[in-house]
Design an enzyme around this catalytic site. Structure first.
Site, mmCIF file in Angstrom:
data_model
loop_
_atom_site.group_PDB
_atom_site.id
_atom_site.type_symbol
_atom_site.label_atom_id
_atom_site.label_comp_id
_atom_site.label_asym_id
_atom_site.label_seq_id
_atom_site.Cartn_x
_atom_site.Cartn_y
_atom_site.Cartn_z
ATOM 1 N N CYS A 260 28.438 -68.921 13.409
ATOM 2 C CA CYS A 260 29.464 -69.969 13.384
ATOM 3 C C CYS A 260 29.981 -70.277 14.783
ATOM 4 C CB CYS A 260 30.616 -69.544 12.482
ATOM 5 S SG CYS A 260 31.917 -70.790 12.309
ATOM 6 N N CYS B 42 38.383 -67.957 15.026
ATOM 7 C CA CYS B 42 38.741 -67.890 13.612
ATOM 8 C C CYS B 42 38.814 -66.432 13.178
ATOM 9 C CB CYS B 42 37.706 -68.643 12.778
ATOM 10 S SG CYS B 42 37.949 -68.531 11.008
ATOM 11 N N CYS C 289 35.822 -64.123 9.929
ATOM 12 C CA CYS C 289 34.629 -63.260 10.009
ATOM 13 C C CYS C 289 34.714 -62.405 11.265
ATOM 14 C CB CYS C 289 33.358 -64.092 10.055
ATOM 15 S SG CYS C 289 33.106 -65.158 8.633
ATOM 16 N N CYS D 137 32.122 -73.913 8.327
ATOM 17 C CA CYS D 137 32.438 -72.590 7.789
ATOM 18 C C CYS D 137 31.257 -72.171 6.930
ATOM 19 C CB CYS D 137 33.726 -72.624 6.961
ATOM 20 S SG CYS D 137 34.170 -71.007 6.270
ATOM 21 N N GLN E 154 37.350 -62.199 -8.786
ATOM 22 C CA GLN E 154 36.661 -61.674 -7.609
ATOM 23 C C GLN E 154 36.015 -62.817 -6.825
ATOM 24 O OE1 GLN E 154 36.489 -58.668 -6.335
ATOM 25 N NE2 GLN E 154 36.936 -57.197 -7.954
ATOM 26 N N TYR F 19 45.213 -52.599 -14.469
ATOM 27 C CA TYR F 19 45.184 -53.715 -13.518
ATOM 28 C C TYR F 19 44.043 -54.659 -13.912
ATOM 29 C CZ TYR F 19 47.651 -49.957 -11.030
ATOM 30 O OH TYR F 19 48.478 -48.916 -10.710
ATOM 31 N N GLU G 122 48.106 -55.416 -17.379
ATOM 32 C CA GLU G 122 48.225 -56.233 -16.167
ATOM 33 C C GLU G 122 49.671 -56.682 -16.008
ATOM 34 O OE1 GLU G 122 48.087 -58.396 -12.950
ATOM 35 O OE2 GLU G 122 46.279 -57.321 -13.584
ATOM 36 N N ASP H 177 41.587 -50.466 -11.316
ATOM 37 C CA ASP H 177 41.228 -51.331 -10.182
ATOM 38 C C ASP H 177 42.510 -51.850 -9.563
ATOM 39 O OD1 ASP H 177 40.048 -52.988 -8.362
ATOM 40 O OD2 ASP H 177 39.148 -54.344 -9.818
ATOM 41 N N CYS I 104 39.623 -51.626 -3.307
ATOM 42 C CA CYS I 104 39.317 -52.425 -2.120
ATOM 43 C C CYS I 104 39.896 -51.778 -0.863
ATOM 44 C CB CYS I 104 39.863 -53.847 -2.284
ATOM 45 S SG CYS I 104 41.646 -53.934 -2.541
#
Length: 472
Positions: free
Chosen positions: A76, A82, A85, A178, A301, A330, A351, A400, A427
């Site tokens: 890119c 930016c 990434c 992008c 996701q 979750y 949730e 999760d 995550c």
């Protein structure tokens, strides 16, 4: 008043590894660690430090003296300016290696986990064009690059549409390209920007809280269908209708076109009324034989292709044979719960977001699932021994949680009921490791699989299987 002491500058630093949040690691002449931005492990660089702590420095690579074998040309044109990434200058196989190492190191160092022999990280099917959701901001004072500033020319029109500069809530980098979302995402964004400029529409200024065009969110599914949500700071009916009609006519791929008027101090959608101007009020995403209605406020996701592979790992780890009751903590839209439902006796999803639970129930009905029940409430308050006694004790728990990990009360509840298996999706492997350490007396880690959901970034998902220790 004395002058500030200049921050240290190091001429030649070997970059030896990858640290947290995309920084690389080197060693200063005085033995302290340096966390280095804009470097790849294996590089030799000059470093200008920006912060000095007792045990480490922070700095930026200002000159590349010897490139790493893993360094590549970024795809890119905006890389470096930016924040989307951080690792585009690193070969994808090296990205995977460093992500896997981070997960392993966190589990061993923070959680004191005795890791078994496990499979390596699961690569993404595609390292580019994988995101199904992008959020862009309009600005009347776009970020100027260094070469533009050095020219000294007055730039009359600074309107732009792009992504925020890292750590700068009021600075937006105007994007010409992008590579994170599939076509025609770029064409849609650029076309809207040019139409707005040509027709004299005002772009938002967050400091002054003024302007017409505020933000746009672009979602898509694997079938190539798009949803567009435009936020206007104020109502300008003629301009609004003109833009929405232009988009409708220009891009038939947009199957769901929404707008909202948002005069608030932030861009969050969840407390706003969203109006469907054209098309359906949702797009459909498919995981296996299941269909999920994605609405503007839905959490889903962001890497659709990799999500199905992630869920398959969860299913494999859960080891279901049709006799187990499963709790999905979750649960969000209930995607994991519904994916597991055909191999479980019963699935119960919990949730905090009520709208998500409404969507989970609707999706379950749409998919003909009758053995899944969903409950809305704060996890630490809803997941109690009383709730479990009423709903039934789980044999398997899938959890999760958000980046902060599980609340200590949730961990305590799990240690009271001691399900046979816990499948922990995370995550953030650091908070995951913390939670694993809290459960170590009763559970051992018997399997693990990192999953790369976010190529070109330092983020990584990790799935861990915990099995109850014998006699505990």
């Amino acid at each position: 008043m004395g002058r500030r002491k200049p921050k240290p500058f190091f001429e030649s630093i070997e970059v030896t590894g990858a640290g947290s949040r995309g920084k690389s690691i080197g060693k200063a002449p005085d033995g302290r660690t340096i966390l280095i931005a804009n470097a790849v492990p294996g590089d030799t660089v000059s470093v200008q430090t920006t912060r000095k702590k007792r045990q480490y420095y922070e700095g930026t690579a200002t000159a590349l003296l010897k490139p790493s074998p893993d360094r590549i040309a970024p795809k890119c044109a905006h890389f470096g300016s930016c924040g989307g990434c951080k690792w585009q200058h690193m070969d994808y196989s090296a990205q995977l290696r460093h992500k896997e190492n981070e997960v392993r190191n966190n589990l061993i160092r923070i959680g004191k986990v005795d890791l078994p022999e496990v499979q390596g990280i699961l690569p993404a099917p595609s390292p580019y064009y994988y995101r199904n959701k992008m959020e862009f901001s309009f600005t009347d004072s776009r970020w100027l690059e260094e070469e533009e500033i050095q020219k000294g020319d007055t730039i009359a029109d600074r309107r732009g549409l792009g992504l925020h500069k890292p750590g700068m809530w009021d600075k937006v980098l105007d994007l010409e390209e992008c590579h994170l979302q599939a076509d025609p995402a770029n064409a849609i964004r650029l076309s809207i920007r040019e139409y707005a400029k040509k027709n004299g529409l005002s772009f938002f200024n967050p400091r002054n809280q003024e302007g017409f065009l505020r933000s746009m969110t672009l979602r898509n599914n694997r079938e190539g269908e798009f949803m567009l949500i435009l936020q206007f700071f104020q109502e300008e009916e003629e301009n609004r209708i003109g833009l929405l009609e232009y988009i409708s006519n220009e891009f038939p791929q947009i199957k769901s076109l929404f707008y909202t008027i948002n005069p608030k101090g932030n861009d969050t959608l969840y407390d706003l009324e969203l109006i469907c101007y054209r098309g359906e009020d949702h797009i459909i995403e498919r995981i296996g034989k299941l269909e999920f209605r994605i609405t503007p406020k839905s959490f889903y996701q962001t890497n659709s292709a990799q999500t199905e592979r992630l869920y398959q790992i969860v299913r494999d780890f859960a080891g279901l044979d049709g006799s187990q009751r499963v709790y999905d903590l979750y649960t969000g839209l209930g995607t994991i719960a519904q994916y597991l439902s055909d191999q479980a006796k019963e699935v119960i999803g919990i949730e905090a977001v009520p709208e998500a639970i409404v969507a989970a129930r609707e999706n379950a009905r749409h998919n003909g699932i009758t053995n899944a029940r969903f409950f809305a409430g704060d996890m630490k308050e809803l997941l109690t021994l009383e709730f479990i006694e009423e709903q039934g004790t789980p044999d398997v728990v899938v959890t999760d949680p958000p980046r902060d990990g599980m609340h200590k009360d949730v961990v305590a509840c799990l240690l009271e009921i001691l399900p046979q298996r816990i499948v922990y999706v995370s995550c953030n492997s650091a908070t995951q490791a913390r939670d694993l350490g809290l459960m170590d007396a009763h559970y051992e880690v018997t399997d693990m699989r990192p999953v790369d959901m976010f190529p070109q970034t330092f983020h990584v998902e990790n799935v861990v299987l915990l099995e109850r220790r014998n006699g505990k």
